[in-house]
Write a protein that holds these residues in place. Structure first.
Motif, short mmCIF file in Angstrom:
data_model
loop_
_atom_site.label_atom_id
_atom_site.label_comp_id
_atom_site.label_asym_id
_atom_site.label_seq_id
_atom_site.Cartn_x
_atom_site.Cartn_y
_atom_site.Cartn_z
N GLY A 226 66.36 37.51 28.08
CA GLY A 226 66.57 37.00 29.43
C GLY A 226 66.09 37.94 30.51
N ARG A 227 65.56 39.10 30.12
CA ARG A 227 65.00 40.02 31.11
C ARG A 227 63.82 39.38 31.82
NH1 ARG A 227 61.51 44.08 30.43
NH2 ARG A 227 61.58 43.86 28.16
N VAL A 228 63.11 38.49 31.12
CA VAL A 228 62.03 37.69 31.70
C VAL A 228 62.37 36.23 31.47
CG1 VAL A 228 59.60 37.06 31.48
CG2 VAL A 228 60.27 39.46 31.38
N ALA A 229 62.21 35.43 32.50
CA ALA A 229 62.50 34.00 32.37
C ALA A 229 61.32 33.27 31.75
CB ALA A 229 62.81 33.40 33.74
N PRO A 230 61.56 32.35 30.82
CA PRO A 230 60.44 31.57 30.27
C PRO A 230 59.79 30.72 31.35
CG PRO A 230 62.54 30.61 29.62
CD PRO A 230 62.86 31.91 30.30
N ALA A 231 58.45 30.70 31.36
CA ALA A 231 57.74 30.00 32.43
C ALA A 231 56.56 29.20 31.93
CB ALA A 231 57.27 31.01 33.49
N GLY A 232 56.27 29.24 30.62
CA GLY A 232 55.10 28.54 30.11
C GLY A 232 55.34 27.05 29.92
N ARG A 233 54.24 26.32 29.84
CA ARG A 233 54.28 24.87 29.58
C ARG A 233 53.25 24.56 28.50
NH1 ARG A 233 57.92 26.07 32.39
NH2 ARG A 233 58.81 24.95 34.18
N LEU A 234 53.52 23.56 27.70
CA LEU A 234 52.66 23.25 26.57
C LEU A 234 51.27 22.79 27.03
CD1 LEU A 234 54.96 21.35 24.05
CD2 LEU A 234 53.92 23.62 23.74
N PRO A 235 50.20 23.47 26.59
CA PRO A 235 48.86 22.99 26.87
C PRO A 235 48.39 21.96 25.84
CG PRO A 235 48.73 25.09 25.75
CD PRO A 235 50.20 24.78 25.91
N VAL A 236 49.16 21.82 24.76
CA VAL A 236 48.91 20.83 23.71
C VAL A 236 50.25 20.26 23.27
CG1 VAL A 236 46.73 21.71 22.77
CG2 VAL A 236 48.88 22.73 22.03
N SER A 237 50.26 19.02 22.83
CA SER A 237 51.49 18.41 22.37
C SER A 237 51.91 18.98 21.02
CB SER A 237 51.31 16.90 22.23
OG SER A 237 50.90 16.32 23.46
N VAL A 238 53.20 19.12 20.80
CA VAL A 238 53.73 19.52 19.50
C VAL A 238 54.10 18.26 18.73
CG1 VAL A 238 55.64 20.68 18.31
CG2 VAL A 238 54.58 21.74 20.32
N PRO A 239 53.50 18.04 17.55
CA PRO A 239 53.71 16.77 16.84
C PRO A 239 55.13 16.67 16.26
CG PRO A 239 52.45 18.29 15.49
CD PRO A 239 52.58 18.94 16.83
N ARG A 240 55.59 15.47 16.11
CA ARG A 240 56.88 15.22 15.48
C ARG A 240 56.73 15.16 13.97
NH1 ARG A 240 59.72 10.51 14.19
NH2 ARG A 240 58.03 9.27 15.08
N LEU A 241 55.63 14.57 13.51
CA LEU A 241 55.35 14.42 12.09
C LEU A 241 54.04 15.14 11.76
CD1 LEU A 241 56.16 10.61 11.74
CD2 LEU A 241 57.64 12.53 11.13
N PRO A 242 53.95 15.77 10.60
CA PRO A 242 52.74 16.55 10.29
C PRO A 242 51.50 15.71 10.02
CG PRO A 242 54.24 16.56 8.42
CD PRO A 242 54.98 15.92 9.55
N ASP A 243 51.70 14.47 9.58
CA ASP A 243 50.56 13.65 9.16
C ASP A 243 50.33 12.43 10.04
OD1 ASP A 243 49.96 15.29 6.90
OD2 ASP A 243 51.70 14.42 5.90
N ALA A 244 51.10 12.30 11.12
CA ALA A 244 50.86 11.18 12.04
C ALA A 244 49.53 11.43 12.75
CB ALA A 244 51.99 11.07 13.05
N GLN A 245 48.73 10.38 12.82
CA GLN A 245 47.39 10.49 13.39
C GLN A 245 47.34 11.55 14.49
OE1 GLN A 245 47.90 6.46 14.57
NE2 GLN A 245 46.36 5.70 13.14
#
Length: 781
Positions: free
Chosen positions: A584-603
């Protein structure tokens, strides 16, 4: 100039600087036969390829080696023309001892072009200081399939984000006097099934509206002076022979005046891989005619084969003259043709070794001075490291948090079990083009040249009152599970488990991420998911940290982990940055530049999907992501309110103004990224459900609020119509103020009126944002 002298300006030679400060030596490589310099230099030489990035060399001695070589090159040809020296700078100067910054995917995660321009300027200064003229970056390929191994080298899956961050990098590099090189023009990232260098199967509209905009922005706004063609072919046309792309669009339409350089061995590939040329001479003629000016990394097609092609009439000398003019103009811009040109780089300006270096360039001409140079050039200064740390901190994305983070005050655990294959691996923070991985891995007995603290070391320093115990559990991509038992035992004895998973960067199958390291699915490599599930079963609160080159499906952890911290190869300061966010000494500030998939093999798909590209009732495969593009949590809360639409109807050539207010309603300072998306409900061709058209970062103290006003030109609603022209159509639109692509907060509904309007490369590319900060409101307010 004679024909031989002209042709000599159109190729490079791959060399390695001498560890003793002597002249460079041609690099031995499986795909090339080193050309003897003594045979080439009487005619001149276009480029020197990677003098620092080929072998581990002390920077000062490398600079001396390059200096001596440049004097020899200039002395050997009758015009005194030196070579232009280039290097890779994808995540910092790819040289021994130089700062390893976060990879480009982390640049995208910052959503901060100003910071990335500052980083690029620092990288450019280091390149220039040792005598380099050109940097082979940035990569402007838009991610289309995250299975592609080079995702780590990209900035993200959205063309506007890629364009703005990439153009900022170009501005920084060019401001430092380095020729920036856009890669890879165009379509490389859209290869089928995410396989490196596979054919590209996309239509002209996808190319025009998704792939090309970042390149157009960098050409128009960045002042870029070089472009590298892509390896791939699109609809059967290799980029290296695509005259409509390299000349018609790039030069005639966009006004680019720099040089087009070949991706390494790309001209020869026209014969050996694409099969569109029957000989190297035919390949040389086709590439030169299309608009490729310089062959890299070494002379192969643009040597004797090009001379033969000229003799056979396959290409005219006028086309050679065109390319030579571009090359020499660029050398003139760099001062290489000045009468008082001096090859002495800044780091050697006041040294005896530079003074005594001669065109003969033997290492023993000034052995004492040479020895004294070793260790005198610092390419990893405290200022560089501080900058690398800032980029890493702003790129960390907090995907999930049930309140366990930050680990401060009473939440600091007495005993932490740090488990995973990246827990104690120094290079886990580096991408495949970082020198210790890219070159250093071939020299295992040479030290890395920079400090690479492991996550274990960073956590023990960040939490001195906690006991930190560690176990690997498994390898990155191995199948063995015999380490699970020890990992489980540690987890059960701890108050908190921090799991460190992800990738090992490498080249051509030597890693799980990197060039030629494509993935069959987006499951975590090896048995990492099995280890993760086993640790979740222990019941000990678990924080998942990822040091990776691409997004992965995370299975049960997306709902069961106490927190998930995503990083994309955050560079040499990356583990310290992660530790500071955890505490917590540094606050998280990043945002996803790519989507994180829910399923490994979904198109594998990006958020830029049309309606039928999303979950439907007519397919059993649901591509909905676990965490969408633009997502990122903080340690505070924000309220979005007071939507204002100053104008609800505008002509197709006019603009709208919309505004909202964002207030930090929590007790900690934090960063919110206001993202503006455009939704076009009805269009003459199928459109993505929404696409990013602007963003702004807000750093707000507790209770502080900011009004964000955006002036949105109708040009941003343009797309490629049925006839191939870019148009703005009348009709209804939605302008969505959003915290991510999956989290719309406020929606302004507007309408474009009037006729269909055709636009071109002179259209406006940005919304104008205006931010007004206000202090905490009184109770009466």
């Amino acid at each position: 100039m004679t024909l031989e002298e002209k042709i000599a300006q159109l190729f490079g030679v791959w060399v390695g600087a001498s560890a003793e400060g002597a002249e460079v030596a041609p690099h031995q490589h499986d795909m090339e036969e080193p050309a003897p310099l003594e045979d080439l230099l009487p005619y001149g030489l276009g480029q020197l390829t990677r003098p620092f990035g080929t072998t581990p060399v002390d920077p000062a001695l490398g600079a001396l080696s390059l200096l001596r070589t440049q004097r020899r090159i200039a002395a050997a040809n009758r015009f005194g023309i030196p070579a232009l020296a280039h290097e890779e700078c994808l995540a910092g100067f790819a040289a021994w001892g130089a700062t390893a910054y976060p990879v480009p995917l982390s640049w995208g995660a910052t959503f901060n072009p100003v910071l990335i321009e500052e980083m690029a300027r620092a990288i450019g200064r280091d390149l220039r200081a040792v005598g380099i003229h050109q940097g082979l970056a940035p990569v402007l390929d838009v991610v289309r399939d995250a299975r592609w191994g080079r995702v780590e080298e990209t900035i993200g899956e959205d063309p506007y984000l890629v364009g703005t961050i990439g153009t900022a990098y170009v501005r920084g590099l060019e401001a430092a006097g380095i020729v920036a090189t856009l890669k890879h023009f165009a379509g490389y990232s859209a290869s089928r099934a995410g396989r490196n260098l596979a054919p590209v199967g996309m239509g002209a509209r996808e190319r025009a509206d998704v792939i090309l905009p970042p390149f157009e922005m960098a050409v128009r706004e960045g002042g870029v002076r070089s472009v590298m063609h892509a390896y791939t072919d699109t609809d059967g046309i290799p980029s290296a022979t695509d005259e409509r792309l390299l000349t018609g669009l790039l030069r005639d339409a966009w006004g680019f005046e720099g040089t087009v350089v070949a991706d390494y061995f790309g001209i020869a590939f026209l014969q050996t891989l694409h099969g569109v040329a029957g000989s190297l001479g035919e390949a040389a003629a086709a590439a030169l005619t299309a608009g490729v000016d310089v062959e890299l990394p070494t002379v192969k097609a643009f040597g004797a084969p090009l001379r033969a092609a000229l003799a056979e009439g396959l290409v005219s000398e006028a086309v050679v003259d065109r390319a030579v003019h571009r090359v020499l103009r660029q050398k003139a811009q760099l001062g290489l043709l000045d009468a008082d040109w001096d090859p002495t780089p800044a780091v050697l300006a006041d040294t005896d070794a530079a003074t005594s270096a001669t065109s003969a360039g033997k290492a023993d001409t000034n052995a004492g001075a040479t020895t004294g140079l070793r260790g005198t050039v610092d390419l990893d200064t405290a200022e560089n490291r501080a900058l690398a740390r800032r980029v890493a901190e702003q790129a960390i994305v907090l995907l999930r948090n049930d309140g366990t983070l930050p680990l401060d005050g009473e939440r600091t655990p007495p005993r932490i079990a740090l488990i995973g294959p990246n827990a104690a691996t120094p290079t886990a923070v580096l991408g495949c083009y970082a020198f210790p991985v890219h070159v250093g891995s071939q020299h295992p007995h040479v030290p890395a040249g920079i400090q690479l603290p492991t996550l274990y070391e960073a956590l023990t320093a960040e939490f001195p009152e906690s006991e930190v115990v560690t176990a690997a559990g498994c390898d990155i991509d191995g199948a063995a599970t015999d380490g699970f038992a020890a990992a489980v035992e540690l987890a059960r004895s701890a108050d908190l488990v921090i799991v460190s998973l992800g990738d090992r960067a490498g080249l051509f199958g030597r890693g799980s991420s990197g060039e030629g390291c494509d993935a069959g699915s987006l499951a975590l490599p090896g048995v990492q998911q099995q280890l993760l599930d086993t640790l979740l079963d222990t019941g000990t609160p678990l924080v998942l940290t990822l040091l990776a080159g691409r997004p992965y499906a995370l299975g049960r952890a997306t709902t069961e982990a106490a927190a998930i911290v995503q990083t994309f190869f955050p560079g040499e300061e990356g583990t310290r940055a992660v530790a500071s966010v955890l505490s917590g000494r540094v606050a998280p500030a990043g945002r996803l530049p790519v989507s994180v998939p829910r399923l490994p093999d979904a198109q594998p798909a990006t958020y830029l999907a049309a309606r039928l590209g999303r979950a439907t009732e007519v397919s059993n495969i649901d591509p909905t992501p676990a965490f969408g593009f633009g997502h990122g949590l903080t340690y505070t809360t924000f309220d979005w309110s007071q939507l204002v639409t100053a104008r609800e109807v505008a002509d197709t050539g006019e603009e709208f103004e919309v505004a909202c207010t964002v207030r930090n309603t929590g007790t900690r300072a934090g960063t919110e990224v206001v993202q503006l998306y455009l939704h076009d409900p009805v269009a003459s061709v199928v459109q993505p459900v929404q696409r990013l058209i602007g963003y702004v970062r807000l750093d707000l103290a507790p209770g502080e609020e900011a009004e964000v006003r955006a002036t949105v030109p109708a040009d941003l609603a343009s797309f490629t119509g049925r006839d191939g022209h870019r148009i703005v159509e009348p009709g209804d639109l939605e302008l969505r103020f959003s915290a991510s692509s999956t989290d719309t907060r406020l929606t302004a509904r507007v309408r474009l009126s009037g006729p269909v309007r055709t636009v071109d490369h002179r259209r406006r590319l940005h919304a104008d944002f205006y931010v007004t900060h206000r202090q905490e409101r009184s109770n009466a307010a």
